[in-house]
Design a protein around this motif. Structure first.
Motif, PDB file in Angstrom:
ATOM      1  N   ASP A 193       0.721  -1.055   0.209  1.00 32.64           N
ATOM      2  CA  ASP A 193       0.448  -0.047   0.104  1.00 32.64           C
ATOM      3  C   ASP A 193       0.728   1.302  -0.070  1.00 32.64           C
ATOM      4  O   ASP A 193       1.802   1.800   1.034  1.00 32.64           O
TER       5      ASP A 193
ATOM      6  N   PRO B   3      -3.744   0.629  -2.422  1.00 41.49           N
ATOM      7  CA  PRO B   3      -2.807  -0.739  -2.643  1.00 41.49           C
ATOM      8  C   PRO B   3      -1.952  -0.949  -4.205  1.00 41.49           C
ATOM      9  O   PRO B   3      -2.738  -0.635  -4.628  1.00 41.49           O
TER      10      PRO B   3
ATOM     11  N   GLY C 207      -5.628  -3.307  -5.677  1.00 45.96           N
ATOM     12  CA  GLY C 207      -6.774  -2.378  -5.103  1.00 45.96           C
ATOM     13  C   GLY C 207      -6.948  -1.142  -5.373  1.00 45.96           C
ATOM     14  O   GLY C 207      -7.058  -0.315  -6.343  1.00 45.96           O
ATOM     15  N   ARG C 208      -8.016  -0.992  -4.892  1.00 38.19           N
ATOM     16  CA  ARG C 208      -8.543   0.593  -5.677  1.00 38.19           C
ATOM     17  C   ARG C 208      -8.008   1.677  -4.389  1.00 38.19           C
ATOM     18  O   ARG C 208      -8.184   1.816  -3.234  1.00 38.19           O
TER      19      ARG C 208
ATOM     20  N   THR D  65      -0.412  -2.305   5.047  1.00 39.91           N
ATOM     21  CA  THR D  65      -1.955  -1.220   4.576  1.00 39.91           C
ATOM     22  C   THR D  65      -1.441   0.361   5.316  1.00 39.91           C
ATOM     23  O   THR D  65      -0.619  -0.182   6.245  1.00 39.91           O
TER      24      THR D  65
END
Length: 120
Positions: free
Chosen positions: A33, A52, A55-56, A100
């Motif tokens: 991330d 990420p 990811g979004r 994250t």
């Protein structure tokens, strides 16, 4: 270990745009991330946006519609395009990375920070 090198800060007039870049080097296992936090004088550091690797993108509510985050996974680089800048956007912008980073306590590595100044 991971090193983060930021670039792109500076002085801009209100309503203007800036693009920040942050290149990560080192152990990519820690750069899932990537994103940005900012800290203005006398204020707490706050999340700007993060993304990420698979990811979004997430942008803080107060910056939605003006800031866009993107990343180039092949280059392990994250970008922050800032438009319609306001004086209250002035801050030191920190690149951040970790497994994250939605919460500041989970950030594993920080960049040195780049100053964004917005004149009215």
């Amino acid at each position: 270990q991971v090193q983060l090198v930021e670039s792109g800060g500076g002085l801009v007039q209100a309503g203007g745009s800036l693009r920040l870049s942050c290149a990560a080097s080192g152990n990519s296992a820690f750069t899932n991330d990537m994103g940005w936090y900012r800290q203005a004088p006398g204020k707490q550091r706050e999340l700007v946006a993060h993304m990420p690797s698979a990811g979004r993108a997430v942008v803080a509510d107060s910056m939605k519609g003006r800031f866009t985050i993107s990343r180039d996974n092949a280059k392990n680089t994250v970008y922050l395009q800032m438009t319609s800048l306001k004086p209250e956007d002035a801050a030191v912008y920190y690149c951040a990375t970790g497994v994250t980073i939605a919460r500041m306590r989970d950030v594993r590595f920080w960049g040195q920070g780049t100053q964004v100044t917005v004149s009215s």
